[in-house]
Scaffold this active site. Structure first.
Site, PDB file in Angstrom:
ATOM      1  N   GLU A 399      31.214  62.462  47.864  1.00 31.74           N
ATOM      2  CA  GLU A 399      32.564  63.018  47.923  1.00 31.74           C
ATOM      3  C   GLU A 399      32.488  64.516  48.226  1.00 31.74           C
ATOM      4  O   GLU A 399      33.414  65.090  48.788  1.00 31.74           O
ATOM      5  CB  GLU A 399      33.315  62.763  46.604  1.00 31.74           C
ATOM      6  CG  GLU A 399      34.829  62.789  46.761  1.00 31.74           C
ATOM      7  CD  GLU A 399      35.572  62.225  45.566  1.00 31.74           C
ATOM      8  OE1 GLU A 399      36.161  61.143  45.666  1.00 31.74           O
ATOM      9  OE2 GLU A 399      35.581  62.879  44.505  1.00 31.74           O
ATOM     10  N   HIS A 428      11.730  44.263  43.224  1.00 32.51           N
ATOM     11  CA  HIS A 428      11.864  42.829  43.484  1.00 32.51           C
ATOM     12  C   HIS A 428      13.173  42.533  44.198  1.00 32.51           C
ATOM     13  O   HIS A 428      13.681  41.418  44.161  1.00 32.51           O
ATOM     14  CB  HIS A 428      11.770  42.067  42.161  1.00 32.51           C
ATOM     15  CG  HIS A 428      10.485  42.365  41.456  1.00 32.51           C
ATOM     16  ND1 HIS A 428       9.318  41.690  41.714  1.00 32.51           N
ATOM     17  CD2 HIS A 428      10.165  43.345  40.571  1.00 32.51           C
ATOM     18  CE1 HIS A 428       8.348  42.204  40.985  1.00 32.51           C
ATOM     19  NE2 HIS A 428       8.829  43.212  40.288  1.00 32.51           N
ATOM     20  N   LYS A 533      44.621  56.706  49.979  1.00 30.15           N
ATOM     21  CA  LYS A 533      45.685  56.580  48.966  1.00 30.15           C
ATOM     22  C   LYS A 533      47.042  56.448  49.656  1.00 30.15           C
ATOM     23  O   LYS A 533      47.882  55.660  49.256  1.00 30.15           O
ATOM     24  CB  LYS A 533      45.713  57.824  48.068  1.00 30.15           C
ATOM     25  CG  LYS A 533      44.608  57.868  47.044  1.00 30.15           C
ATOM     26  CD  LYS A 533      44.837  59.052  46.128  1.00 30.15           C
ATOM     27  CE  LYS A 533      43.634  59.308  45.243  1.00 30.15           C
ATOM     28  NZ  LYS A 533      43.669  60.607  44.597  1.00 30.15           N
TER      29      LYS A 533
HETATM   30  O1  LIG Z   1      41.081  62.458  37.677  1.00 26.30           O
HETATM   31  P1  LIG Z   1      42.012  61.918  38.672  1.00 26.30           P
HETATM   32  O2  LIG Z   1      43.011  62.928  39.136  1.00 26.30           O
HETATM   33  O3  LIG Z   1      42.696  60.674  38.168  1.00 26.30           O
HETATM   34  O4  LIG Z   1      41.210  61.538  39.960  1.00 26.30           O
HETATM   35  C1  LIG Z   1      40.212  60.564  39.930  1.00 26.30           C
HETATM   36  C2  LIG Z   1      39.352  60.649  41.145  1.00 26.30           C
HETATM   37  O5  LIG Z   1      40.129  60.565  42.316  1.00 26.30           O
HETATM   38  C3  LIG Z   1      39.675  61.502  43.269  1.00 26.30           C
HETATM   39  O6  LIG Z   1      40.545  62.561  43.284  1.00 26.30           O
HETATM   40  C4  LIG Z   1      39.649  60.937  44.623  1.00 26.30           C
HETATM   41  O7  LIG Z   1      39.013  59.715  44.620  1.00 26.30           O
HETATM   42  C5  LIG Z   1      38.324  61.933  42.745  1.00 26.30           C
HETATM   43  O8  LIG Z   1      37.919  63.126  43.262  1.00 26.30           O
HETATM   44  C6  LIG Z   1      38.600  61.952  41.298  1.00 26.30           C
HETATM   45  O9  LIG Z   1      37.446  62.039  40.547  1.00 26.30           O
END
Ligand SMILES: O=P(O)(O)OC[C@H]1O[C@](O)(CO)[C@@H](O)[C@@H]1O
Length: 620
Positions: A399, A428, A533
């Protein structure tokens, strides 16, 4: 099953003198051109970016006759290799941590060429620690290093925030563990379980640390809901059974609005209602002040709230309340974790690359993957309790490093792929391919010297313990891979303790930051995740339109089953017909839509309607 003698006889050093496949074969691809070397050239050219850092470096690394320095291949002579091992071995005495990069083939020329970039990276890190806006896209400071050394925080307000939060969470966890803070209606009279709800950086650190460090009989056992999979959530709640009444639910979300976490919370709250329990008396929120989650917890009067700071990213949040509270509740010494991280940070501040373990990792990653992610990082901890380290590192590294644009706005599509489970188990599974198959990786071995607590070991055959086998497997695999030109790094710790785990986390956090500087990207944002998202949100919005269309047709007398084309037309989204098909198939599999004609296997034949007419929805 290999015998121990078989393992040692596989020692490679000794058999093969092949040149480094990577450099020779890649160089051949570019035959005829000598000014820019190995894969950096072809990849960067394909990707169409002109000012690629990697490409510059590749060019810089070409020797006078145009051959890349890398072409020299790996050192194979045992005496020369031993000298290289001793010469490059890093040791942190106080932490009992060693880093061996001798099985990565970087040359002295490469190290010299990289020196100015390292000095720039160290400078950037110094600025970051002083409170510069190191995450420019989000306009944020990046302060995870302050968490283990609050004196470093750029002002006294932040320092106090860190110290007070740590004090508060230590007190809270002591009170929970001692039974001073109790669940309202549990026969146990004290909390016995933690259910942590969170995802990504709000889950991976706590999961890794729980697996690594929780004692066999922790004061509170921990479980995780880290997805919006209903069956997974049901499973966790079912496993708690009547102990739901003595479960402390910690909801962790920096943003306080992540849908998976919100869904987990709603599902858990429903389970509490159905069990006649008062969720608020057992709920704890860890989130940014003023977030949706924070407001919900405040208004509903949850048991406790702890802050997640704006300047701490999810994937570097293990030393904030996110990681420390769950750890403390399991009886893990969090002050030792912080101490380990602090010591590691201190050693990562030296500007001498050879003495800086994080820089040595970054140097090795750059060399092994051409500064482009051309090779994957396979992480192999030879210790069951470190199983989740690779999963934790996967987010931390990918990330952070996986970015489309560099800091100058050039399209670079950077990345460094991380995967792995544990040795010797993976021996394995997929190590066959690593040894002999596609050469697209380098390995990081994590070695733990202490096999068992003192006084518990025994020899299962003369002179050999179970732990000796594990040791032999690690050494044998390392040798066998190197013998076939597969590079590796080895990180060694004495034991898996809160201190060494804190140090490991700090080591990789810093290495990622330095590497990001070397390849000129912002390690601290994640714009790509937003695209997924957003798309997920669009699918759910389309589902609502599909439901409205089907409801209208299903409220007719007689009911009007619709083809997929009809649904798509009435949704004014004919171009979304495939997604509409998937939505309907998913609803049908969950008994929320009925197929009047045809089957999901032949989409064109489907006619669909809803089992019930929702009259209210017609007028909504
Ligand atoms: O802590 P939050 O805001 O729920 O985000 C959870 C995760 O989602 C992200 O923002 C994106 O996947 C990550 O960087 C983060 O760790």
């Amino acid at each position: 099953m290999a015998s121990i003698s078989g393992i040692y006889s596989a020692s490679p050093t000794l058999k093969r003198q092949k040149p480094l496949l990577k450099s020779t074969s890649l160089f051949r691809k570019d035959s005829g051109s000598v000014s820019v070397s190995f894969s950096a050239r072809s990849k960067s050219a394909d990707r169409g970016f002109s000012a690629s850092v990697a490409r510059e470096i590749s060019a810089e690394l070409s020797t006078a006759d145009g051959a890349p320095a890398k072409k020299k291949g790996l050192v194979k002579d045992p005496h020369a290799l031993w000298r290289r091992y001793v010469d490059w071995l890093y040791q942190h005495k106080e932490l009992g941590l060693f880093l061996d990069v001798s099985r990565v083939g970087f040359t002295d020329e490469f190290v010299s060429e990289m020196e100015p970039r390292f000095q720039a990276a160290f400078k950037a890190m110094e600025e970051l620690e002083k409170g510069a806006i190191a995450n420019p896209d989000e306009g944020r400071m990046v302060g995870h290093y302050w968490l283990r050394n609050p004196k470093l925080a750029p002002n006294s307000f932040l320092r106090l925030q860190i110290e007070n939060t740590l004090g508060d969470l230590l007190k809270f966890s002591n009170d929970v563990v001692s039974g001073k803070i109790k669940p309202p209606s549990s026969p146990a009279g004290r909390f016995t379980q933690v259910l942590s709800v969170g995802i990504g950086g709000s889950a991976l650190g706590p999961q890794f640390v729980a697996e690594a460090l929780a004692p066999d009989n922790p004061p509170l056992k921990i479980r995780f809901i880290d997805n919006t999979d209903p069956a997974g959530i049901d499973h966790q709640i079912a496993q708690l059974g009547p102990e739901l009444a003595s479960t402390l639910v910690i909801v962790i979300s920096k943003s306080g609005g992540t849908p998976e976490t919100r869904n987990g919370l709603l599902e858990v709250q429903k389970a509490f209602r159905e069990a006649g329990l008062n969720f608020a008396k057992q709920g704890v929120a860890i989130t940014q002040e003023g977030s949706l989650l924070d407001n919900t917890a405040r208004i509903e009067g949850w048991l406790a709230r702890f802050p997640m700071f704006d300047w701490v990213g999810g994937r570097t949040s293990e030393m904030s309340a996110v990681g420390l509270l769950p750890a403390a509740l399991q009886g893990i010494d969090i002050e030792e974790m912080l101490a380990g991280a602090l010591l590691m940070d201190e050693s990562n501040r030296t500007t001498v690359v050879k003495n800086n373990p994080a820089a040595l990792l970054a140097l090795s990653w750059y060399w092994a993957s051409d500064g482009l992610g051309s090779k994957d990082m396979v992480v192999l901890p030879y210790k069951d309790s470190l199983l989740l380290f690779s999963r934790y590192l996967q987010q931390l590294v990918m990330e952070s490093i996986g970015k489309e644009f560099d800091l100058d706005g050039n399209r670079v599509n950077q990345g460094l792929t991380v995967y792995g489970n544990k040795g010797s188990t993976d021996q394995h599974a997929y190590i066959q391919q690593l040894r002999e198959g596609v050469h697209n990786f380098f390995v990081t071995f994590i070695e733990v010297l202490r096999d068992r607590p003192p006084g518990h070991d025994w020899e299962l055959e003369p002179g050999v313990t179970c732990g000796d086998y594990l040791f032999g497997m690690l050494q044998g695999t390392r040798s066998a891979l190197y013998g076939n030109d597969r590079e590796s790094i080895t990180v060694t710790v004495q034991e898996v303790t809160p201190r060494s785990v804190g140090a490991l986390i700090a080591l990789y956090e810093r290495a990622v930051g330095i590497y990001a500087s070397l390849v000129n990207i912002n390690a601290y944002h994640q714009p790509g995740v937003e695209a997924g998202k957003k798309a997920a949100g669009e699918v759910l919005a389309l589902q609502k339109r599909v439901l409205a269309v089907l409801n209208e047709a299903s409220c007719k007398e007689p009911v009007e089953p619709l083809t997929l084309e009809e649904v798509a037309d009435r949704c004014h989204s004919p171009e979304q017909i495939e997604m509409i098909y998937k939505i309907i198939a998913h609803m049908a599999a969950n008994d929320r839509a009925l197929i009047a004609e045809g089957s999901c296997g032949s989409p064109r034949s489907i006619k669909v309607f809803l089992g019930e007419c929702n009259v209210d929805a017609l007028y909504a």
